[in-house]
Motif scaffolding. Structure first.
Motif, PDB file in Angstrom:
ATOM      1  N   HIS A 128      10.294 -37.317 -21.843  1.00 20.63           N
ATOM      2  CA  HIS A 128      10.545 -38.308 -20.790  1.00 20.63           C
ATOM      3  C   HIS A 128      11.973 -38.863 -20.903  1.00 20.63           C
ATOM      4  O   HIS A 128      12.683 -39.002 -19.889  1.00 20.63           O
ATOM      5  CB  HIS A 128       9.514 -39.430 -20.884  1.00 20.63           C
ATOM      6  N   LYS A 162      15.038 -38.464 -18.214  1.00 21.90           N
ATOM      7  CA  LYS A 162      15.784 -39.624 -17.699  1.00 21.90           C
ATOM      8  C   LYS A 162      17.276 -39.467 -17.962  1.00 21.90           C
ATOM      9  O   LYS A 162      18.108 -39.812 -17.110  1.00 21.90           O
ATOM     10  CB  LYS A 162      15.274 -40.925 -18.341  1.00 21.90           C
ATOM     11  N   LYS A 172       5.984 -36.404 -25.973  1.00 17.03           N
ATOM     12  CA  LYS A 172       6.024 -36.751 -24.542  1.00 17.03           C
ATOM     13  C   LYS A 172       7.116 -37.793 -24.268  1.00 17.03           C
ATOM     14  O   LYS A 172       7.816 -37.734 -23.267  1.00 17.03           O
ATOM     15  CB  LYS A 172       4.671 -37.286 -24.088  1.00 17.03           C
TER      16      LYS A 172
END
Length: 98
Positions: free
Chosen positions: A9, A13, A5
């Protein structure tokens, strides 16, 4: 938060950041900074355009002021008419002394 995860993420970004950099045209700006001749040329053209714009704006504004003053003279307002007459006398006197 699991490692998978966290990696998703971070990738998200990173993608967002790359999109933002593309929107800023950062690469074009850096290329412009690397080429001093092109930078001077672009800045010169920008300065000419600003100067031309100011000259046109000042001309239009001056014409508008003169038009308004002419209309005020036609109305024969006592205070404004005397004021304009004084300005004309001062200008004529200055032109005669030179």
């Amino acid at each position: 938060m699991s490692e998978e995860k966290l990696m998703r993420h971070l990738y998200q970004k990173l993608d967002d950041l790359s999109v933002q950099i593309e929107k800023l045209n950062l690469t074009e700006y850096l290329e412009l900074l690397r080429n001093p001749r092109r930078l001077l040329y672009v800045n010169f053209l920008g300065g000419v355009a600003r100067g031309f714009g100011m000259a046109i704006g000042f001309t239009l504004l001056g014409a508008l002021v003169i038009y308004i003053l002419q209309r005020l003279v036609i109305l024969r307002l006592p205070f404004i008419g005397d004021f304009i007459a004084d300005i004309i006398r001062i200008v004529q006197k200055e032109l005669a002394t030179k």
